[in-house]
Write a protein that holds these residues in place. Sequence first.
Motif: not given
Length: 78
Positions: A64-70, A18-24, A1-5
Amino acid sequence: MKIQKLEFGDRAQSWYLKPIEFSPNLNLLVGVSGAGKTQIIRLILSLKGIANGESLNGVYWNITFLTKNNISYYWRQG
């Protein structure tokens, strides 16, 4: 899992992130002593516990996050 926000709050401690946006690819937590770097890591770990069935009162989050399958997912409480 990759956290996006990530946004998080704890009503019991009157603490709000406050909302944080993470780089990929790369992220650094940099700040002066007492800025909240360790608190951010702790809250991410607490979200892991919640996802595994733990119950925490008075907290809310938007993540908001991405799974291994994007595949992008949005998870919100409170």
